[in-house]
Design an enzyme around this catalytic site. Sequence first.
Site, PDB file in Angstrom:
ATOM      1  N   SER A 238       0.934  -0.964   0.135  1.00 50.08           N
ATOM      2  CA  SER A 238       0.082   0.037   0.400  1.00 50.08           C
ATOM      3  C   SER A 238       1.209   0.878   0.060  1.00 50.08           C
ATOM      4  CB  SER A 238      -0.969   0.156   1.175  1.00 50.08           C
ATOM      5  OG  SER A 238      -1.860   1.772   1.264  1.00 50.08           O
TER       6      SER A 238
ATOM      7  N   TYR B 235      -1.796  -0.327   9.878  1.00 56.75           N
ATOM      8  CA  TYR B 235      -2.181  -1.400   8.760  1.00 56.75           C
ATOM      9  C   TYR B 235      -0.271  -0.468   8.322  1.00 56.75           C
ATOM     10  CZ  TYR B 235      -3.833  -1.497   3.876  1.00 56.75           C
ATOM     11  OH  TYR B 235      -3.172  -1.575   2.936  1.00 56.75           O
TER      12      TYR B 235
END
Length: 249
Positions: A144, A158
């Site tokens: 990501s 995350y």
Amino acid sequence: MTDKTILITGASRGIGAACALLAAARGYRVCINYRTDRDAALGVVRAIEEAGGSAFAVQADVAREDEVLRLFGEVDAHGGRLDALVNNAGILARQMRVEQMDAARIERIFATNVTGSFLCAREAVRRMSTRHGGSGGAIVNVSSRAAVLGAAGEYVDYAASKAALDVLTIGLAKEVAQEGIRVNGVRPGLIDTEMHASGGEPGRIERLKSSVPMGRGGEAEEVARAVLWLLSDEASYTTGSFIDCSGGR
């Protein structure tokens, strides 16, 4: 059609499902891994088969080692040789600051996003590596842009888990480069999937799209095309590398 088999974790929806559909169109036999949504996974299988492709679904929680072993056993039984792995399964929790996070939340996210990816990569290497009698292969880890940007005020845990996945990509690529295996990563940015809703803000892309130089969120298929390129022979001299699929953000 080829006789190549690909395993995609977390492939019942979003980026994973887009990767599965595109991989099938490129001739792969596709293993659709899912954790809970059996109907969605079977829907992806059905879509692939209706288009003339080959796919099967296997339930497994990649955060659990025993289930990862069972998952790869199913791949062995259905597909024979494993040629490609996409470590796509990932979770996040509701948006909050680091000062609000408890250990259970952090451990849950790292168990899936980091430990699960390590375990799946381990099992793939054991099957693909020429050192173990394999024929080589390719691994793509779906990271990501949060790993670079930090996701402050939203998902620092995350983001940290995806940064760990990037380190796995670099380190493993060097370990297996001479064993016929390439390992690369794709870092999606603001992509239109259900993940934003699971974090508590379904309209997150609309709020943040002005921060994207291209002025819009991305589509799951746009990420899938980057993943499939890295798996292909066109990327034969690319390993330990990343494609940022983020509209310039």
